[in-house]
Design a protein around this motif. Structure first.
Motif, short mmCIF file in Angstrom:
data_model
loop_
_atom_site.label_atom_id
_atom_site.label_comp_id
_atom_site.label_asym_id
_atom_site.label_seq_id
_atom_site.Cartn_x
_atom_site.Cartn_y
_atom_site.Cartn_z
N ILE A 1 -2.51 -1.25 4.05
CA ILE A 1 -1.13 -1.02 3.59
C ILE A 1 -0.58 -2.23 2.83
CG2 ILE A 1 -0.50 0.76 5.27
CD1 ILE A 1 1.05 -1.31 6.83
N ASP A 2 -1.17 -3.39 3.01
CA ASP A 2 -0.68 -4.59 2.33
C ASP A 2 -1.20 -4.72 0.90
OD1 ASP A 2 0.78 -5.29 4.50
OD2 ASP A 2 -0.52 -6.94 5.15
N ARG B 1 0.56 -3.35 -2.11
CA ARG B 1 1.85 -3.94 -2.46
C ARG B 1 1.77 -5.45 -2.71
NH1 ARG B 1 5.24 -3.65 3.23
NH2 ARG B 1 3.49 -3.90 4.63
N MET B 2 0.56 -5.92 -2.98
CA MET B 2 0.46 -7.35 -3.27
C MET B 2 0.85 -7.62 -4.72
SD MET B 2 -3.63 -7.92 -3.74
CE MET B 2 -4.51 -7.32 -5.18
N SER B 3 1.07 -8.85 -5.06
CA SER B 3 1.26 -9.17 -6.45
C SER B 3 0.01 -9.93 -6.93
CB SER B 3 2.51 -10.02 -6.66
OG SER B 3 2.76 -10.81 -5.55
N ARG C 1 -3.11 -5.27 -8.52
CA ARG C 1 -2.87 -4.25 -7.50
C ARG C 1 -3.11 -2.84 -8.04
NH1 ARG C 1 2.96 -5.17 -6.56
NH2 ARG C 1 3.53 -3.87 -8.30
N ASN D 1 -3.69 -12.45 2.47
CA ASN D 1 -4.11 -11.71 1.28
C ASN D 1 -3.74 -12.46 -0.01
OD1 ASN D 1 -1.40 -11.11 2.02
ND2 ASN D 1 -1.38 -9.40 0.59
N ASP D 2 -2.60 -13.12 0.00
CA ASP D 2 -2.19 -13.89 -1.19
C ASP D 2 -3.19 -14.99 -1.51
OD1 ASP D 2 0.06 -12.44 -1.71
OD2 ASP D 2 1.48 -13.91 -0.92
#
Lengths: 218, 437
Positions: B244-245, B248-250, B255, B285-286
């Motif tokens: 789910i992450d 919606r990451m940048s 993405r 994740n970043d």
């Protein structure tokens, strides 16, 4: 119109929390409430983020100071430290995910234990627009809300349905409690402060209250 | 945990005698990062504005202090290296007779792209407190490249040459590489430099290719072994969270590409189950993104960068990028794992240290925050958890990581100073703000 309210001074300041599992749409609800639009590039929240808005509830201007918390379990030890002194909370689950609904009891325990004793909580079944994927019925959640003395709405941060209502209803209930004397804004950790309007009127909140009591007497 | 027991709250290396003069000096040198300055130039600027004696004394102290630390670090590092092998927080013991870590990049690529390399190293300063919403993953990098004259300045060319000589071997002097990298790594050599600095690639040129091969194979063996278990009961929470992450990451450019999200999901899932003490925590994740972007830029022409379709790369190339990103990210996380373990003690500690530091270097800002009941944890938690990646544009993060990777404990200790500098940089805005409600 929104700008007009921003300029307006407020009678009260309420601290609000938005809590619930990751990915239920907490930040999107907040964004929809403040900006009146859906945020489609919303990254997950780390720690806590803030928003504030002044709303008019029955003639009173209330500034909501909203603490939007991260949903992931690992952040819980940090987010818990933000609960103290919250007057109201939106407890959010996702109607298309039973897992997020099952977690509500834990969130509720935390909120009641760590925020103010009299915290007013509204349960929000978010993503109402995804009815086809629904895993939690309105009726079921509504019963849960009743049993736990929560207000309840199904919301959609996407369409905006019931979003403003959720915040306003929660604020209204807190105001009612103040007026009925059930909540004392002067008690430490109530999550309620007098706004700048009330403070300007009379320097001390105590005297402001005394004065309004007198007015009632007339 | 790899945090050294001796690590103390940071102390400012130099006592500043005349604050006002220093501030003057500081404002005169606010463009210091624009061109990857050499120390001597900075000193020249300083000499114009400050009493030379003071400057030289200060400079010597800094240099001495720094080299002492480097020495100390070098020593610790050797020991640490061994310890790491033993206690490596990994589930299974990896049979690798080789004590050093591996790695990478084909030099052919790096040198071929050197011709059109043009990059400056400016840390762009936002006007207001920045919100990172960079629409394209390298938009920053691209802007950046086009905004500069296409020809390399003499100075840039000579820097690039220095790097190339150093990287050519037969043994790359890592100490020298760190020194050189501190003020920014030229884009054409950044992928290989990062792999060396992170300890993924060995200093010995002849061993690089084989190490790369081995580590890449090793990574895909993990994938084979674990990735199918992502929907098993004991792992599904981890996978679900990642799943789910990632959407919606940048940045958006990444993405929106299924190929990319698959790669990120695999990297994060494998890392998470091999590091059960922390598992996957939002924000980790970043940390994949800079590696992925830097490694992919090795294969992309400058002009493609904006709308690049990752799936157009050969499968083998993508696999290499994936494995390299995994290993380099793992190296980074080794140094800050306590940021992500239960109750996140690393972050709590660092936020306290930041508070302490700011109270000493900018008492006014500190008092202002305190008076308005703004707690450091409220704003700095994310700075630590995501290493400021939500606060600065991606190309600045990449530049910043050049320095972090050339500092001992750059991602933990040095990062504190950057956070403090960040606060001080916006002190005016902070002090003007009276309403934190």
């Amino acid at each position: 119109l929104a700008n007009f309210f921003e300029l307006k001074s407020s009678d009260f300041l309420f601290k609000f929390l938005v809590i619930g599992n990751a990915g239920t749409g907490k930040s999107c609800l907040l964004h929809q409430f403040i900006e009146k639009k859906f945020k489609d590039d919303s990254n997950h929240t780390i720690g806590v983020e803030f928003g504030s808005k002044i709303i008019n509830v029955g003639g009173k201007y209330v500034k909501l100071q909203i603490w939007d918390t991260a949903g992931q379990e690992r952040f819980r030890s940090v987010t818990r430290s933000y609960y103290r002194g919250a007057a109201g909370a939106l407890l959010v689950y996702d109607i298309t995910s039973r897992e997020t609904y099952n977690a509500l009891t834990n969130w509720l325990t935390d909120a009641r234990m760590l925020a103010s004793q009299n915290i007013v909580i509204i349960l929000c079944g978010n993503k109402k627009d995804l009815d086809a994927d629904r895993e939690v019925t309105f009726l079921e959640a509504s019963r849960f809300a009743q049993e736990n003395e929560l207000m309840f709405l199904e919301t959609s941060a996407l369409t905006g349905e019931n979003v403003e209502e959720a915040f306003v209803q929660c604020a209204r209930k807190i105001l009612n409690k103040i007026e009925s004397g059930e909540l004392d804004p002067e008690r430490m950790g109530s999550g309620i402060q007098y706004g700048d309007a009330a403070l300007r009127q009379l320097r001390s909140p105590r005297r402001a209250q005394a004065q309004s009591a007198q007015e009632c007497g007339c | 945990s790899l945090i050294k027991p001796g690590s103390k709250p940071p102390t400012t290396p130099v006592k500043l005698k005349k604050v006002s003069t220093f501030q003057e000096f500081e404002s005169n040198t606010s463009d210091a990062w624009d061109l990857g300055d050499d120390d001597d130039e900075l000193l020249a600027i300083a000499a114009e504005n400050l009493n030379t004696e003071v400057v030289m004394e200060t400079a010597h102290k800094v240099i001495q202090n720094h080299s002492k630390q480097q020495e100390k670090h070098k020593f610790q590092e050797e020991h640490l290296q061994e310890e790491k092998q033993v206690e490596s927080a990994e589930l299974t013991s990896i049979p690798c007779g080789d004590n050093r870590l591996v790695k990478s990049v084909s030099e052919g690529h790096t040198s071929s792209s050197s011709d059109n390399a043009s990059e400056n190293y400016s840390m762009q300063r936002s006007q207001s407190l920045p919100q990172t919403s960079t629409p394209s993953f390298v938009s920053g990098i691209a802007d950046h490249n086009t905004s500069i004259t296409p020809a390399l300045s003499e100075r840039e060319a000579s820097r690039l040459d220095k790097f190339k000589q150093l990287l050519a071997g037969p043994n790359t002097d890592l100490e020298e590489l760190r020194k050189l990298s501190w003020s920014g790594i030229p884009k054409p050599v950044r992928p290989i430099a990062w792999k060396l600095l992170s300890g993924y690639l060995p200093a010995n040129v002849d061993r690089r290719e084989s190490t790369l091969k081995r580590k890449r194979k090793e990574y895909f063996a993990f994938v084979e072994q674990y990735y199918d278990s992502r929907n098993d009961e004991n792992h599904q929470d981890t996978y679900r969270q990642i799943h789910i992450d990632i959407p919606r990451m940048s940045p958006e450019v990444l993405r929106l590409q299924p190929k990319v999200t698959e790669i990120f999901e695999r990297i994060l899932f494998i890392w998470a189950i091999r590091h059960p003490a922390s598992g996957y925590v939002q924000g980790i994740n970043d940390l994949v993104t800079p590696f992925f972007v830097v490694f992919i830029c090795e294969y992309i022409e400058e002009e493609e960068v904006e709308n690049f379709d990752v799936s157009s790369l050969p499968e083998e190339v993508l696999q290499n990028i994936e494995a390299d990103s995994y290993w380099c990210m793992s190296k980074l996380l080794d140094g800050i794992q306590d940021n992500y373990t239960f109750a996140q003690p690393g972050i709590q500690k660092k936020v306290k240290m930041l508070e302490e530091l700011v109270s000493r270097i900018d008492e006014q800002v500190h008092r202002h925050l305190d008076q308005h009941e703004v707690k450091y944890l409220q704003f700095a938690f994310r700075w630590m958890n995501n290493l400021l990646m939500r606060e600065v544009p991606l190309h600045c993060t990449i530049r910043l990581w050049d320095t972090y990777q050339s500092e001992p404990e750059g991602f933990s200790h040095f990062h504190l100073y950057v956070c403090a500098a960040f606060l001080v940089r916006w002190r005016k805005e902070i002090l003007e703000e009276k309403d934190f409600q």
